[in-house]
Enzyme design. Structure first.
Site, PDB file in Angstrom:
ATOM      1  N   MET A   7       0.848  -1.195   0.000  1.00 37.37           N
ATOM      2  CA  MET A   7       0.000   0.000   0.000  1.00 37.37           C
ATOM      3  C   MET A   7       0.881   1.243   0.000  1.00 37.37           C
ATOM      4  SD  MET A   7      -2.936  -1.383   2.632  1.00 37.37           S
ATOM      5  CE  MET A   7      -4.106  -0.078   2.204  1.00 37.37           C
ATOM      6  N   CYS A 101      13.327  -0.348  -8.994  1.00 37.54           N
ATOM      7  CA  CYS A 101      12.574  -0.510  -7.751  1.00 37.54           C
ATOM      8  C   CYS A 101      11.667  -1.733  -7.832  1.00 37.54           C
ATOM      9  CB  CYS A 101      11.762   0.748  -7.462  1.00 37.54           C
ATOM     10  SG  CYS A 101      10.867   0.708  -5.880  1.00 37.54           S
ATOM     11  N   CYS A 198      10.856   9.449  -7.105  1.00 37.46           N
ATOM     12  CA  CYS A 198      10.371   9.567  -5.732  1.00 37.46           C
ATOM     13  C   CYS A 198      11.419  10.118  -4.773  1.00 37.46           C
ATOM     14  CB  CYS A 198       9.841   8.231  -5.235  1.00 37.46           C
ATOM     15  SG  CYS A 198      11.090   6.921  -5.088  1.00 37.46           S
TER      16      CYS A 198
END
Length: 369
Positions: A7, A101, A198
């Site tokens: 999540m 990632c 990010c």
């Protein structure tokens, strides 16, 4: 099925977790803490995996009534994604940190821990479809091409696909996912999508690289080697770039110049005309198959290749030769850089991928443009 729902704090992973619950699975939510920088907060739609995102993910988990944990993967993320990103730029290549990632964190480190804890699958909010074929599980494009994320999942192998769950793969549009989140009362229903890298939430990649790699003045040259300008660090440029060259004089033919090559060893950037960006062949030794490999990979196979997440697939022929995946597009592809990922498709199916090590230009070398 015991499902570990990754999540992120966004709407996609929230709805994916909710659908996993609705399907009757035993679901546990987990948020990956990828940075130890205290007070790190998301700014608008920039960045992801921040403190704010963790709180959003927890609110969704509480509403779903599922256990929720935050796992610290910051060291693995630093070693496998951030340092790889910096070292690739230092070597003059153009990496895709999202691919790395997915390869090293979400579907390697996370999945490894999930299996150790007895989970059967990792669930994410990616838009892609899994199909159980004769040769095992296959990765396919989602039903919505505009949102399709199969490209960034091309690094997954057969074992990883066997323990992966994508509940959003058959959803026709992102707007339907947002509407579902709103019906469920999720506070993230209208949360902006994240973009940019990010770990560079302010979007200043050039400034970030200057700090990590260091700035050093160098030459901008044309294909004949004539100096046409200067720069403060070759790492700030990528193949195909047009803006930001700051060349004081135009090309002899008056046409714009583009970055053709980045040479980190001597800190030189080579520029030239758009047509010189055309690439007739790409290859990479770091390749993998998303599921079953071709029966005879050394033989030519008709396929399509995609070299960027939002690029159109291009008809091509692929084969494995001398330990490398070699891809020859029917028509030259423009602006391909080493370090990028080439994902190979058979129709909607992702067959495999390679990190591009070398390219063969379709344009003759020469001239001073």
């Amino acid at each position: 099925m015991r499902v570990l729902a990754a999540m992120s704090g966004g709407v996609d992973s929230a709805v994916a977790a909710a659908r996993a619950v609705d399907a009757g699975h035993d679901v546990v939510g987990v948020h990956l803490a990828l940075s130890r920088a205290g007070g790190t907060l998301r700014t608008g739609s920039r960045g992801c995996c921040t403190v704010e995102d963790a709180l959003d993910a927890r609110r969704v988990a509480d509403r779903l009534g599922i256990p929720f944990y935050v796992w610290d993967f910051s060291e693995r993320f630093r070693d496998d994604v951030i340092e790889d990103f910096v070292s690739e730029y230092r070597a003059g290549r153009t990496p895709n940190p999202c691919m790395r990632c997915n390869e090293k964190i979400k579907f390697a480190a996370l999945l490894e821990r999930a299996l150790e804890l007895g989970f059967d699958a990792v669930c994410t909010g990616h838009y892609a479809t899994l199909v159980d074929g004769a040769g095992g599980r296959e990765l396919h494009r989602s039903s919505e091409e505009a949102k399709d994320q199969s490209y960034v999942l091309g690094v997954l192998d057969a074992d990883q696909l066997a323990h992966t769950y994508f509940p959003l793969g058959d959803t026709p549009s992102k707007s339907l996912v947002r509407a579902e989140a709103e019906r469920r009362g999720f506070s993230v229903a209208t949360k902006p999508d994240s973009y940019d890298i990010c770990f560079i939430p302010d979007g200043d990649t050039r400034g970030y690289l200057a700090e990590k790699v260091g700035a050093a003045r160098g030459d901008i040259v044309d294909r004949a080697g004539e100096v046409v300008g200067s720069h403060d660090g070759a790492h700030a440029f990528t193949v195909g770039q047009r803006k930001g060259l700051k060349i004081g004089r135009p090309a002899p033919d008056g046409k714009p110049r583009f970055v053709l090559e980045v040479r980190p060893v001597d800190n030189t950037v080579v520029v030239g005309p758009r047509e010189a960006l055309a690439v007739a062949e790409i290859s990479g030794r770091r390749f993998s198959w998303a599921g079953a490999a071709p029966e005879r990979p050394e033989e030519d196979l008709r396929c399509e290749v995609q070299v960027r997440a939002h690029a159109d697939p291009v008809p091509a022929v692929m084969r494995v030769a001398d330990g490398a995946l070699v891809i020859v597009p029917d028509e030259p592809i423009s602006g391909v850089a080493t370090g990028q990922t080439a994902v190979v498709y058979l129709g909607t199916r992702v067959l495999g991928q390679c990190t591009i090590d070398a390219t063969v230009s379709a344009a003759p070398v020469g001239g001073r443009t």
